[in-house]
Design a protein around this motif. Structure first.
Motif, PDB file in Angstrom:
ATOM      1  N   LYS A   1       0.669  -1.257   0.098  1.00 11.85           N
ATOM      2  CA  LYS A   1       0.205   0.102   0.056  1.00 11.85           C
ATOM      3  C   LYS A   1       0.961   1.400  -0.016  1.00 11.85           C
ATOM      4  O   LYS A   1       0.673   2.234  -0.748  1.00 11.85           O
ATOM      5  CB  LYS A   1      -0.979  -0.085   1.333  1.00 11.85           C
ATOM      6  N   ARG A   2       1.837   1.219   0.686  1.00  8.75           N
ATOM      7  CA  ARG A   2       2.831   2.407   0.870  1.00  8.75           C
ATOM      8  C   ARG A   2       3.363   2.801  -0.416  1.00  8.75           C
ATOM      9  O   ARG A   2       3.642   3.795  -0.974  1.00  8.75           O
ATOM     10  CB  ARG A   2       3.899   2.243   2.101  1.00  8.75           C
ATOM     11  N   ASP A   3       4.174   1.444  -0.981  1.00  7.06           N
ATOM     12  CA  ASP A   3       4.846   1.593  -2.436  1.00  7.06           C
ATOM     13  C   ASP A   3       3.800   1.978  -3.372  1.00  7.06           C
ATOM     14  O   ASP A   3       4.385   3.118  -4.293  1.00  7.06           O
ATOM     15  CB  ASP A   3       5.435   0.458  -2.590  1.00  7.06           C
ATOM     16  N   TRP A   4       2.637   1.560  -3.402  1.00 12.75           N
ATOM     17  CA  TRP A   4       1.577   2.037  -4.300  1.00 12.75           C
ATOM     18  C   TRP A   4       1.162   3.559  -4.139  1.00 12.75           C
ATOM     19  O   TRP A   4       1.243   4.285  -5.182  1.00 12.75           O
ATOM     20  CB  TRP A   4       0.401   1.165  -4.323  1.00 12.75           C
ATOM     21  N   LEU A   5       1.120   3.990  -2.898  1.00  8.46           N
ATOM     22  CA  LEU A   5       0.536   5.334  -2.771  1.00  8.46           C
ATOM     23  C   LEU A   5       1.630   6.391  -3.050  1.00  8.46           C
ATOM     24  O   LEU A   5       1.469   7.390  -3.630  1.00  8.46           O
ATOM     25  CB  LEU A   5       0.208   5.589  -1.256  1.00  8.46           C
ATOM     26  N   LEU A   6       3.044   6.084  -2.830  1.00  2.00           N
ATOM     27  CA  LEU A   6       4.100   6.858  -2.976  1.00  2.00           C
ATOM     28  C   LEU A   6       4.296   7.151  -4.691  1.00  2.00           C
ATOM     29  O   LEU A   6       4.670   8.157  -5.100  1.00  2.00           O
ATOM     30  CB  LEU A   6       5.372   6.467  -2.604  1.00  2.00           C
ATOM     31  N   LEU A   7       3.878   5.996  -5.622  1.00  2.06           N
ATOM     32  CA  LEU A   7       3.896   6.245  -7.032  1.00  2.06           C
ATOM     33  C   LEU A   7       2.696   7.119  -7.363  1.00  2.06           C
ATOM     34  O   LEU A   7       2.734   7.748  -8.458  1.00  2.06           O
ATOM     35  CB  LEU A   7       3.700   4.909  -7.468  1.00  2.06           C
TER      36      LEU A   7
ATOM     37  N   LEU B   1       0.800   9.710  -5.547  1.00  4.87           N
ATOM     38  CA  LEU B   1       0.817  11.030  -4.878  1.00  4.87           C
ATOM     39  C   LEU B   1       1.460  12.011  -5.882  1.00  4.87           C
ATOM     40  O   LEU B   1       2.456  11.806  -6.754  1.00  4.87           O
ATOM     41  CB  LEU B   1       1.759  11.210  -3.426  1.00  4.87           C
ATOM     42  N   PRO B   2       1.001  13.229  -5.667  1.00  3.95           N
ATOM     43  CA  PRO B   2       1.328  14.205  -6.715  1.00  3.95           C
ATOM     44  C   PRO B   2       2.871  14.582  -6.581  1.00  3.95           C
ATOM     45  O   PRO B   2       3.678  14.232  -5.600  1.00  3.95           O
ATOM     46  CB  PRO B   2       0.755  15.537  -5.908  1.00  3.95           C
ATOM     47  N   LEU B   3       3.492  14.801  -7.424  1.00  4.57           N
ATOM     48  CA  LEU B   3       4.756  15.099  -7.596  1.00  4.57           C
ATOM     49  C   LEU B   3       5.229  16.146  -6.497  1.00  4.57           C
ATOM     50  O   LEU B   3       4.693  17.108  -6.341  1.00  4.57           O
ATOM     51  CB  LEU B   3       5.433  15.651  -8.978  1.00  4.57           C
ATOM     52  N   GLY B   4       6.398  15.867  -5.805  1.00  2.00           N
ATOM     53  CA  GLY B   4       6.959  16.848  -4.794  1.00  2.00           C
ATOM     54  C   GLY B   4       6.338  16.592  -3.480  1.00  2.00           C
ATOM     55  O   GLY B   4       6.653  17.343  -2.351  1.00  2.00           O
ATOM     56  N   LEU B   5       5.445  16.002  -3.239  1.00  2.00           N
ATOM     57  CA  LEU B   5       4.591  15.794  -2.050  1.00  2.00           C
ATOM     58  C   LEU B   5       5.176  14.528  -1.320  1.00  2.00           C
ATOM     59  O   LEU B   5       5.771  13.652  -1.791  1.00  2.00           O
ATOM     60  CB  LEU B   5       3.166  15.352  -2.288  1.00  2.00           C
ATOM     61  N   ASP B   6       5.602  15.002  -0.133  1.00  2.00           N
ATOM     62  CA  ASP B   6       6.474  14.206   0.961  1.00  2.00           C
ATOM     63  C   ASP B   6       5.986  14.179   2.191  1.00  2.00           C
ATOM     64  O   ASP B   6       6.063  14.888   3.159  1.00  2.00           O
ATOM     65  CB  ASP B   6       7.894  14.855   0.992  1.00  2.00           C
ATOM     66  N   PRO B   7       4.814  13.198   2.290  1.00  2.00           N
ATOM     67  CA  PRO B   7       4.280  13.013   3.574  1.00  2.00           C
ATOM     68  C   PRO B   7       5.118  12.438   4.671  1.00  2.00           C
ATOM     69  O   PRO B   7       6.317  11.626   4.391  1.00  2.00           O
ATOM     70  CB  PRO B   7       3.010  12.180   3.227  1.00  2.00           C
ATOM     71  N   PRO B   8       4.957  12.655   5.861  1.00  2.00           N
ATOM     72  CA  PRO B   8       5.668  12.181   7.218  1.00  2.00           C
ATOM     73  C   PRO B   8       5.500  10.677   7.064  1.00  2.00           C
ATOM     74  O   PRO B   8       4.474  10.029   6.640  1.00  2.00           O
ATOM     75  CB  PRO B   8       5.248  12.682   8.437  1.00  2.00           C
ATOM     76  N   SER B   9       6.390   9.868   8.230  1.00  2.00           N
ATOM     77  CA  SER B   9       6.263   8.607   8.060  1.00  2.00           C
ATOM     78  C   SER B   9       4.978   8.364   9.118  1.00  2.00           C
ATOM     79  O   SER B   9       4.305   8.948   9.724  1.00  2.00           O
ATOM     80  CB  SER B   9       7.533   8.199   9.164  1.00  2.00           C
TER      81      SER B   9
ATOM     82  N   ASP C   1      -5.012  17.264  -7.039  1.00  2.00           N
ATOM     83  CA  ASP C   1      -4.559  15.706  -7.494  1.00  2.00           C
ATOM     84  C   ASP C   1      -4.677  14.647  -6.211  1.00  2.00           C
ATOM     85  O   ASP C   1      -5.422  13.801  -6.636  1.00  2.00           O
ATOM     86  CB  ASP C   1      -2.896  15.814  -7.720  1.00  2.00           C
ATOM     87  N   LEU C   2      -4.528  15.343  -5.137  1.00  2.00           N
ATOM     88  CA  LEU C   2      -5.087  14.384  -3.940  1.00  2.00           C
ATOM     89  C   LEU C   2      -6.477  14.203  -3.737  1.00  2.00           C
ATOM     90  O   LEU C   2      -6.808  13.092  -3.415  1.00  2.00           O
ATOM     91  CB  LEU C   2      -4.475  15.095  -2.541  1.00  2.00           C
ATOM     92  N   ALA C   3      -7.073  15.283  -4.098  1.00  2.00           N
ATOM     93  CA  ALA C   3      -8.530  15.037  -4.130  1.00  2.00           C
ATOM     94  C   ALA C   3      -9.052  14.092  -5.185  1.00  2.00           C
ATOM     95  O   ALA C   3     -10.002  13.245  -4.926  1.00  2.00           O
ATOM     96  CB  ALA C   3      -9.312  16.374  -4.281  1.00  2.00           C
ATOM     97  N   MET C   4      -8.511  14.259  -6.285  1.00  2.00           N
ATOM     98  CA  MET C   4      -8.869  13.275  -7.432  1.00  2.00           C
ATOM     99  C   MET C   4      -8.716  11.713  -6.930  1.00  2.00           C
ATOM    100  O   MET C   4      -9.490  10.740  -7.211  1.00  2.00           O
ATOM    101  CB  MET C   4      -8.247  13.560  -8.436  1.00  2.00           C
ATOM    102  N   LEU C   5      -7.460  11.694  -6.319  1.00  2.00           N
ATOM    103  CA  LEU C   5      -7.114  10.188  -5.792  1.00  2.00           C
ATOM    104  C   LEU C   5      -8.066   9.895  -4.832  1.00  2.00           C
ATOM    105  O   LEU C   5      -8.576   8.641  -5.054  1.00  2.00           O
ATOM    106  CB  LEU C   5      -5.931  10.317  -5.076  1.00  2.00           C
TER     107      LEU C   5
ATOM    108  N   HIS D   1      -9.836   9.708 -14.608  1.00  2.00           N
ATOM    109  CA  HIS D   1      -8.622   9.796 -13.568  1.00  2.00           C
ATOM    110  C   HIS D   1      -8.541   8.399 -13.110  1.00  2.00           C
ATOM    111  O   HIS D   1      -7.413   7.796 -12.937  1.00  2.00           O
ATOM    112  CB  HIS D   1      -8.738  10.924 -12.936  1.00  2.00           C
ATOM    113  N   LEU D   2      -9.617   7.612 -12.668  1.00  2.00           N
ATOM    114  CA  LEU D   2      -9.604   6.486 -12.200  1.00  2.00           C
ATOM    115  C   LEU D   2      -9.036   5.452 -13.087  1.00  2.00           C
ATOM    116  O   LEU D   2      -7.873   4.807 -12.769  1.00  2.00           O
ATOM    117  CB  LEU D   2     -10.941   5.981 -11.923  1.00  2.00           C
ATOM    118  N   PHE D   3      -9.372   5.560 -14.460  1.00  2.00           N
ATOM    119  CA  PHE D   3      -8.811   4.391 -15.262  1.00  2.00           C
ATOM    120  C   PHE D   3      -7.516   4.718 -15.726  1.00  2.00           C
ATOM    121  O   PHE D   3      -6.914   3.823 -15.791  1.00  2.00           O
ATOM    122  CB  PHE D   3      -9.777   4.285 -16.536  1.00  2.00           C
ATOM    123  N   HIS D   4      -7.257   6.055 -15.872  1.00  2.00           N
ATOM    124  CA  HIS D   4      -5.744   6.243 -16.585  1.00  2.00           C
ATOM    125  C   HIS D   4      -4.920   6.395 -15.566  1.00  2.00           C
ATOM    126  O   HIS D   4      -3.519   6.033 -15.782  1.00  2.00           O
ATOM    127  CB  HIS D   4      -5.950   7.317 -17.659  1.00  2.00           C
ATOM    128  N   HIS D   5      -4.934   6.999 -14.569  1.00  2.00           N
ATOM    129  CA  HIS D   5      -3.963   7.197 -13.408  1.00  2.00           C
ATOM    130  C   HIS D   5      -3.922   6.319 -12.464  1.00  2.00           C
ATOM    131  O   HIS D   5      -2.717   5.797 -12.158  1.00  2.00           O
ATOM    132  CB  HIS D   5      -4.337   8.577 -12.677  1.00  2.00           C
TER     133      HIS D   5
END
Length: 257
Positions: free
Chosen positions: A76-82, A84-92, A134-138, A198-202
């Motif tokens: 889940k973590r690896d998938w989410l990191l791919l 997430l919007p570019l430049g976004l760096d959430p905490p651990s 982009d986060l909202a779309m996800l 967005h669902l299908f392509h992203h």
């Protein structure tokens, strides 16, 4: 119906306006033998990679949600990191990953909670503009369930949005989220069909040219990149013989058969 009690004596199918009921009847017919599914794909001029008997047909399609629950936490973590919007760096986890995404009521410090549960109005304030959009779309991609989806190849599909009297929905929907959307300058609201793309392509990574979008409604005029198809045209192409007589009565009452 001439008075307030006549509806009790009139079969409900004569005045039913529920689009889920319309979509459910079409779903039933698409699964009744192979003629109907083939006729429908021909009607929308969709060339399937698979033979008709190998196609999958889903009502209220939720692949993204169910696939999430098949992953372990590391996946889940690896998938989410791919995603997430570019430049976004959430905490651990320990530093508040889930809190960063707006989960302030009992956020887990041990598991990655689904984007479906993110709270737009409470996402970390450092997220603005396009990143916020982009986060909202996800998040919305984990909440939406397209009415009907036909999987016609490994990464090929037909996505059908069914409407009866309502028009396309727009996101965000709540007044709180709309206010936050404007505060963070996230731009114009998002059309329902744009969210499906967005669902299908992203999210699901289907090639752009491999998904056919259909807006199924009374007029069949289409919208944007979605092809139009009327209920009358769709049902006229269906064979109803294997069905319960109710289906034939329902269609005949509307002059669709």
């Amino acid at each position: 119906m001439n008075d307030s009690t006549s509806f009790q004596e009139t079969p409900y199918y004569r005045f039913n306006r529920e689009e889920r009921n319309y979509a459910a009847i079409l779903y039933h017919l698409l699964l009744s033998g192979q003629h109907n599914l083939k006729a429908f794909l021909n009607l929308i001029e969709h060339r399937s990679e698979r033979s008709i008997e190998q196609c999958d047909v889903y009502y209220e399609f939720a692949l993204q949600r169910d696939a999430w629950h098949q992953m372990d936490d590391a996946a889940k973590r690896d998938w989410l990191l791919l995603k997430l919007p570019l430049g976004l760096d959430p905490p651990s986890h320990e530093e508040g990953w889930n809190t960063f995404f707006g989960l302030t009521r009992n956020p887990s410090r041990t598991v990655y909670q689904s984007p479906a549960s993110w709270v737009l109005s409470r996402i970390d304030d450092s997220v603005q503009g396009q990143q916020y959009r982009d986060l909202a779309m996800l998040k919305w991609c984990f909440n939406i369930k397209p009415d009907l989806v036909i999987i016609t190849g490994r990464k090929q599909a037909v996505c059908i949005e069914a409407k009866v009297e309502s028009g396309q929905g727009k996101y965000p929907t709540s007044s709180i989220d709309k206010a936050e959307w404007k505060r963070r300058v996230a731009g114009s609201y998002v059309d329902q069909l744009d969210c499906q793309r967005h669902l299908f392509h992203h999210v699901l990574e289907f090639p752009i040219e491999a998904v056919t979008y259909i807006l199924l409604d009374e007029k069949g005029a289409g919208a944007g990149e979605a092809k139009g198809l009327s209920w009358k045209s769709a049902f006229a192409a269906m064979e109803t013989a294997p069905s319960h007589p109710f289906v034939e009565n329902w269609l005949r009452d509307r002059n669709w058969k």
